[in-house]
Scaffold this motif. Sequence first.
Motif, mmCIF file in Angstrom:
data_model
loop_
_atom_site.group_PDB
_atom_site.id
_atom_site.type_symbol
_atom_site.label_atom_id
_atom_site.label_comp_id
_atom_site.label_asym_id
_atom_site.label_seq_id
_atom_site.Cartn_x
_atom_site.Cartn_y
_atom_site.Cartn_z
ATOM 1 N N VAL A 40 43.886 45.050 37.126
ATOM 2 C CA VAL A 40 42.820 44.072 37.272
ATOM 3 C C VAL A 40 42.307 44.020 38.699
ATOM 4 N N TRP B 268 36.129 42.140 42.959
ATOM 5 C CA TRP B 268 35.872 43.581 43.053
ATOM 6 C C TRP B 268 36.854 44.315 43.949
ATOM 7 N N GLU C 278 38.595 34.582 37.287
ATOM 8 C CA GLU C 278 38.466 35.326 38.543
ATOM 9 C C GLU C 278 38.876 36.788 38.419
ATOM 10 N N LYS D 122 40.100 41.357 41.475
ATOM 11 C CA LYS D 122 39.629 40.009 41.806
ATOM 12 C C LYS D 122 38.591 40.190 42.895
ATOM 13 N N ARG E 178 38.937 40.636 36.408
ATOM 14 C CA ARG E 178 38.303 41.554 35.462
ATOM 15 C C ARG E 178 39.141 42.824 35.420
ATOM 16 N N GLN E 179 39.082 43.498 34.280
ATOM 17 C CA GLN E 179 39.863 44.709 34.122
ATOM 18 C C GLN E 179 39.331 45.779 35.066
#
Length: 122
Positions: free
Chosen positions: A77, A81, A115, A79, A117-118
């Motif tokens: 993941v 970017w 907050e 956070k 994203r994979q």
Amino acid sequence: MGSNVWHPGGMVGRFNVREGAGDADWSVWDNAANGTRGAGLSEEAACRLAADLELQYDVYGPRSPDHVRRVDPPVPVEKAWVAAGFVDAWVFEQGTWIGRVKGRDNKYSWIPGIELRQADQI
């Protein structure tokens, strides 16, 4: 040195890692019970124990099974970017899913799902 946690009024962060006098003298403090849950541990073992206990308990006692989700295998993941690590579990607390993320330093942090994203890779 405490565990890196998120707790805006919730109880993720009930268990904190405490440094002792030597390499194998780390412990886990239970803020709700006001006592030690593990002692005589390495830093890595104490961090892992605290992270596992967070999955099992909230401020009131055992977490409801429908408020815990394990991810197997863990998923990379990001956070903001930036690579955050691997999410390996989620807890539902105060209307929000919070991911347990293991970073490159083998330490755990708790990050609100909104907050995260994979990531393609870490």
